[in-house]
Write an enzyme that holds these catalytic residues in place. Structure first.
Site, PDB file in Angstrom:
ATOM      1  CB  THR A 127      -0.911   0.016   1.253  1.00 30.39           C
ATOM      2  OG1 THR A 127      -1.385   1.347   1.484  1.00 30.39           O
ATOM      3  CG2 THR A 127      -0.186  -0.431   2.513  1.00 30.39           C
ATOM      4  CD  GLU A 129      -1.486   5.203   5.652  1.00 29.98           C
ATOM      5  OE1 GLU A 129      -2.080   5.759   4.712  1.00 29.98           O
ATOM      6  OE2 GLU A 129      -1.328   5.734   6.765  1.00 29.98           O
ATOM      7  CE1 TYR A 151      -4.035  -1.564   6.038  1.00 24.62           C
ATOM      8  CE2 TYR A 151      -2.839   0.345   5.193  1.00 24.62           C
ATOM      9  CZ  TYR A 151      -3.579  -0.804   4.971  1.00 24.62           C
ATOM     10  OH  TYR A 151      -3.852  -1.191   3.677  1.00 24.62           O
TER      11      TYR A 151
HETATM   12  P1  NAP Z   1     -11.675  -4.496   2.278  1.00 20.99           P
HETATM   13  O1  NAP Z   1     -12.803  -4.233   1.323  1.00 20.99           O
HETATM   14  O2  NAP Z   1     -11.694  -3.858   3.611  1.00 20.99           O
HETATM   15  O3  NAP Z   1     -11.575  -6.083   2.461  1.00 20.99           O
HETATM   16  C1  NAP Z   1     -10.769  -6.679   3.439  1.00 20.99           C
HETATM   17  C2  NAP Z   1     -10.928  -8.179   3.358  1.00 20.99           C
HETATM   18  O4  NAP Z   1     -10.089  -8.790   4.348  1.00 20.99           O
HETATM   19  C3  NAP Z   1     -12.364  -8.670   3.641  1.00 20.99           C
HETATM   20  O5  NAP Z   1     -12.649  -9.751   2.781  1.00 20.99           O
HETATM   21  C4  NAP Z   1     -12.261  -9.163   5.086  1.00 20.99           C
HETATM   22  O6  NAP Z   1     -13.197 -10.158   5.423  1.00 20.99           O
HETATM   23  C5  NAP Z   1     -10.862  -9.753   5.053  1.00 20.99           C
HETATM   24  N1  NAP Z   1     -10.296  -9.964   6.378  1.00 20.99           N
HETATM   25  C6  NAP Z   1     -10.123  -9.050   7.368  1.00 20.99           C
HETATM   26  N2  NAP Z   1      -9.556  -9.635   8.452  1.00 20.99           N
HETATM   27  C7  NAP Z   1      -9.375 -10.942   8.128  1.00 20.99           C
HETATM   28  C8  NAP Z   1      -8.834 -12.046   8.828  1.00 20.99           C
HETATM   29  N3  NAP Z   1      -8.380 -11.944  10.078  1.00 20.99           N
HETATM   30  N4  NAP Z   1      -8.773 -13.234   8.192  1.00 20.99           N
HETATM   31  C9  NAP Z   1      -9.263 -13.383   6.937  1.00 20.99           C
HETATM   32  N5  NAP Z   1      -9.799 -12.365   6.244  1.00 20.99           N
HETATM   33  C10 NAP Z   1      -9.854 -11.157   6.820  1.00 20.99           C
HETATM   34  O7  NAP Z   1     -10.277  -4.116   1.612  1.00 20.99           O
HETATM   35  P2  NAP Z   1      -9.902  -3.784   0.092  1.00 20.99           P
HETATM   36  O8  NAP Z   1     -10.092  -2.319  -0.145  1.00 20.99           O
HETATM   37  O9  NAP Z   1     -10.535  -4.759  -0.808  1.00 20.99           O
HETATM   38  O10 NAP Z   1      -8.311  -4.005   0.122  1.00 20.99           O
HETATM   39  C11 NAP Z   1      -7.740  -5.256  -0.251  1.00 20.99           C
HETATM   40  C12 NAP Z   1      -6.288  -5.292   0.186  1.00 20.99           C
HETATM   41  O11 NAP Z   1      -5.562  -4.253  -0.463  1.00 20.99           O
HETATM   42  C13 NAP Z   1      -6.071  -5.067   1.688  1.00 20.99           C
HETATM   43  O12 NAP Z   1      -4.984  -5.884   2.080  1.00 20.99           O
HETATM   44  C14 NAP Z   1      -5.691  -3.603   1.779  1.00 20.99           C
HETATM   45  O13 NAP Z   1      -4.909  -3.389   2.935  1.00 20.99           O
HETATM   46  C15 NAP Z   1      -4.916  -3.422   0.500  1.00 20.99           C
HETATM   47  N6  NAP Z   1      -4.929  -2.089  -0.071  1.00 20.99           N
HETATM   48  C16 NAP Z   1      -6.120  -1.458  -0.322  1.00 20.99           C
HETATM   49  C17 NAP Z   1      -6.121  -0.194  -0.894  1.00 20.99           C
HETATM   50  C18 NAP Z   1      -7.393   0.516  -1.211  1.00 20.99           C
HETATM   51  O14 NAP Z   1      -7.348   1.729  -1.433  1.00 20.99           O
HETATM   52  N7  NAP Z   1      -8.531  -0.170  -1.269  1.00 20.99           N
HETATM   53  C19 NAP Z   1      -4.895   0.408  -1.238  1.00 20.99           C
HETATM   54  C20 NAP Z   1      -3.719  -0.270  -0.985  1.00 20.99           C
HETATM   55  C21 NAP Z   1      -3.735  -1.528  -0.421  1.00 20.99           C
HETATM   56  P3  NAP Z   1     -14.680  -9.789   5.969  1.00 20.99           P
HETATM   57  O15 NAP Z   1     -15.514  -9.550   4.736  1.00 20.99           O
HETATM   58  O16 NAP Z   1     -15.071 -10.993   6.745  1.00 20.99           O
HETATM   59  O17 NAP Z   1     -14.533  -8.544   6.797  1.00 20.99           O
HETATM   60  O1  G4F Z   2     -10.550   6.862   3.062  1.00 21.68           O
HETATM   61  P1  G4F Z   2      -9.489   6.765   4.094  1.00 21.68           P
HETATM   62  O2  G4F Z   2      -9.862   6.163   5.393  1.00 21.68           O
HETATM   63  O3  G4F Z   2      -8.277   6.005   3.408  1.00 21.68           O
HETATM   64  P2  G4F Z   2      -6.731   5.866   3.813  1.00 21.68           P
HETATM   65  O4  G4F Z   2      -6.476   6.195   5.208  1.00 21.68           O
HETATM   66  O5  G4F Z   2      -5.955   6.609   2.791  1.00 21.68           O
HETATM   67  O6  G4F Z   2      -6.502   4.297   3.651  1.00 21.68           O
HETATM   68  C1  G4F Z   2      -6.949   3.605   2.494  1.00 21.68           C
HETATM   69  O7  G4F Z   2      -5.980   3.699   1.491  1.00 21.68           O
HETATM   70  C2  G4F Z   2      -4.722   3.062   1.804  1.00 21.68           C
HETATM   71  C3  G4F Z   2      -3.793   3.295   0.604  1.00 21.68           C
HETATM   72  O8  G4F Z   2      -3.061   4.471   0.818  1.00 21.68           O
HETATM   73  C4  G4F Z   2      -5.000   1.582   2.043  1.00 21.68           C
HETATM   74  F1  G4F Z   2      -3.834   0.934   2.243  1.00 21.68           F
HETATM   75  C5  G4F Z   2      -5.930   1.432   3.217  1.00 21.68           C
HETATM   76  O9  G4F Z   2      -6.226   0.042   3.416  1.00 21.68           O
HETATM   77  C6  G4F Z   2      -7.226   2.158   2.895  1.00 21.68           C
HETATM   78  O10 G4F Z   2      -7.856   1.496   1.829  1.00 21.68           O
HETATM   79  O11 G4F Z   2      -8.901   8.211   4.399  1.00 21.68           O
HETATM   80  C7  G4F Z   2      -8.379   9.047   3.372  1.00 21.68           C
HETATM   81  C8  G4F Z   2      -8.086  10.428   3.959  1.00 21.68           C
HETATM   82  C9  G4F Z   2      -7.276  10.398   5.243  1.00 21.68           C
HETATM   83  O12 G4F Z   2      -6.284  11.384   5.193  1.00 21.68           O
HETATM   84  C10 G4F Z   2      -8.274  10.746   6.339  1.00 21.68           C
HETATM   85  O13 G4F Z   2      -7.708  11.447   7.453  1.00 21.68           O
HETATM   86  O14 G4F Z   2      -9.336  11.039   4.304  1.00 21.68           O
HETATM   87  C11 G4F Z   2      -9.215  11.654   5.576  1.00 21.68           C
HETATM   88  N1  G4F Z   2     -10.539  11.746   6.179  1.00 21.68           N
HETATM   89  C12 G4F Z   2     -11.179  12.915   6.472  1.00 21.68           C
HETATM   90  N2  G4F Z   2     -12.354  12.671   7.047  1.00 21.68           N
HETATM   91  C13 G4F Z   2     -11.330  10.733   6.559  1.00 21.68           C
HETATM   92  C14 G4F Z   2     -12.477  11.316   7.115  1.00 21.68           C
HETATM   93  N3  G4F Z   2     -11.170   9.396   6.473  1.00 21.68           N
HETATM   94  C15 G4F Z   2     -12.194   8.611   6.942  1.00 21.68           C
HETATM   95  N4  G4F Z   2     -12.062   7.266   6.825  1.00 21.68           N
HETATM   96  N5  G4F Z   2     -13.317   9.134   7.507  1.00 21.68           N
HETATM   97  C16 G4F Z   2     -13.503  10.491   7.624  1.00 21.68           C
HETATM   98  O15 G4F Z   2     -14.537  10.945   8.135  1.00 21.68           O
END
Ligand code: NAP
Ligand code: G4F
Length: 343
Positions: A127, A129, A151
């Site tokens: 990520t 992050e 994280y």
């Molecule tokens: P998500 O929608 O929050 O999905 C997370 C998944 O992980 C769900 O299927 C959840 O299962 C499962 N999970 C959580 N804890 C678990 C455990 N202990 N054992 C087995 N499964 C578990 O996340 P996503 O946005 O699809 O992201 C997918 C991956 O990419 C994650 O690893 C995230 O950190 C990474 N990532 C995401 C972003 C982004 O912007 N979306 C960016 C960079 C990296 P349940 O359905 O049961 O909760």
């Molecule tokens: O939508 P966010 O919670 O995403 P964040 O923290 O960037 O994390 C996501 O992206 C990562 C990749 O860089 C993934 F690895 C991670 O698993 C996840 O998918 O927050 C985005 C931004 C932050 O700066 C936060 O402080 O939005 C700001 N924010 C402002 N108000 C908020 C809010 N975030 C959330 N969740 N809720 C608010 O009310």
């Protein structure tokens, strides 16, 4: 020969899109589920659940993982499961580390110890992050990693482990350093979905206040469908490697609010000068966006934008959707969702 894939996190945003993509490519798709089948059928997998084989287990349970991997013997493992909420990781760092860091170790160990998995390829969901508050903009594969949350730190451990198993155990292990990607399947606690849902509710007559944290934080938001395709492309390349996946464009949380307001044609009038409270006035009513200091993180990453030129050059990856498409897809979906709930 039919290829077999195993996806952890298959019930999540990316896992469900990846399952659909792999089924289209002719794969037999297996997934790890930690919730009952009735829940999974109601989840993002509802369209394809009869075509995927689910196995009950958890990334914190090494025995369940070993048993499943030995049964499935996949050609490709996509490790997408994680505790994905950055803010929650400050409150629950131990469980975040157990799932995100040690969960990855458990899978990689099994791949190296089980002779039936010798040729299994591994994808790690790394990520942006991990960059933390980087001095370098845009961030690429060469940018120093200095995560600013439990994280990000757990993800950095998993990222380094993936590289280590690649060089020390010759595992075909790829890490996709993905910047934020969203979709109608985005979790409701993430900021984009929180905003599109609040506007959709407001347009439907539910006049609630939208509380947000840091409005000035900037992200590089792409579409999840483009990003799962990139994961698969990394795994088809002849050499395992790490790739940044991003759009190269950046917007603030405030910009995202403005784009959603424009989509719904709600004229905005920002009131107040500080960050303490802002009001948005619309012709047909008033949507209040209030900054709630409790939603600020102990430390926020405020400036992420990615350089994906390596993925474009080596994998020939290009995003198909831009941020306008993304906003449109999310708003359309959330408006329909509210209408369905009101019927
Ligand atoms: P998500 O929608 O929050 O999905 C997370 C998944 O992980 C769900 O299927 C959840 O299962 C499962 N999970 C959580 N804890 C678990 C455990 N202990 N054992 C087995 N499964 C578990 O996340 P996503 O946005 O699809 O992201 C997918 C991956 O990419 C994650 O690893 C995230 O950190 C990474 N990532 C995401 C972003 C982004 O912007 N979306 C960016 C960079 C990296 P349940 O359905 O049961 O909760
Ligand atoms: O939508 P966010 O919670 O995403 P964040 O923290 O960037 O994390 C996501 O992206 C990562 C990749 O860089 C993934 F690895 C991670 O698993 C996840 O998918 O927050 C985005 C931004 C932050 O700066 C936060 O402080 O939005 C700001 N924010 C402002 N108000 C908020 C809010 N975030 C959330 N969740 N809720 C608010 O009310």
């Amino acid at each position: 020969m039919t290829k077999v894939a195993f996806i952890t996190g298959i019930t999540g945003q990316d896992g469900s899109y990846l399952a659909e993509w792999l089924l289209k490519q002719g794969y037999q798709v297996h997934g790890l589920a930690r919730r009952p089948i009735s829940d999974v059928m109601r989840s993002h997998l509802y369209q394809v659940h009869q075509h995927v084989q689910l196995h009950y287990g958890d990334l914190t349970d090494g025995v369940s993982l070993n048993t499943i991997l030995d049964q499935v013997r996949p050609h490709e493992v996509y490790n997408l499961a994680a505790q994905t909420h950055v803010a929650i990781s400050f409150q629950a760092p131990e469980v975040t580390t157990n799932i995100n860091a040690l969960g990855t170790l458990r899978i990689l160990q099994q791949i190296t110890h089980n002779p039936h998995l010798r040729d299994t390829k591994f994808y790690q969901a790394s990520t942006s992050e991990m960059f933390g508050n980087s001095m370098q903009t845009p961030q690429s594969e060469l940018t120093p990693l200095a995560p600013a949350s439990p994280y990000g730190i757990a993800k950095l451990y998993a990222h380094l482990l993936t590289q280590n198993f690649r060089s020390s155990h010759q595992v075909f292990a790829c890490a996709g350093i993905l910047f934020n990607h969203e979709s109608p399947r985005r979790g409701e606690l993430f900021v984009t979905r929180k905003i599109t849902q609040a506007f959709a509710r407001w347009v439907s007559g539910q006049h609630t206040i939208l509380e947000l944290g840091n409005l000035d934080s900037r992200r590089d938001w792409g579409h999840a469908k483009d990003y799962v395709r990139a994961m698969w492309m990394m795994m088809q390349h002849h050499t395992p490697d790490d790739y940044v996946i991003a759009t190269g464009t950046q917007h603030s949380v405030r910009d995202f609010c403005n784009m959603v307001a424009a989509y719904f044609n709600i004229p905005l009038h920002w009131q107040g000068s500080g960050v303490s409270e802002q009001a948005v006035h619309a012709q047909t009513g008033e949507l209040m966006i209030r900054v709630n200091p409790e939603l600020h993180r102990p430390l926020d990453v405020i400036n992420l934008v990615g350089d994906s030129s390596k993925a474009q050059r080596v994998l020939n990856w290009q995003p198909e959707y831009d941020l306008n498409d993304l906003v449109q897809h999310m708003c359309e979906h959330d408006l329909q969702l509210v209408k369905n709930l009101m019927q």
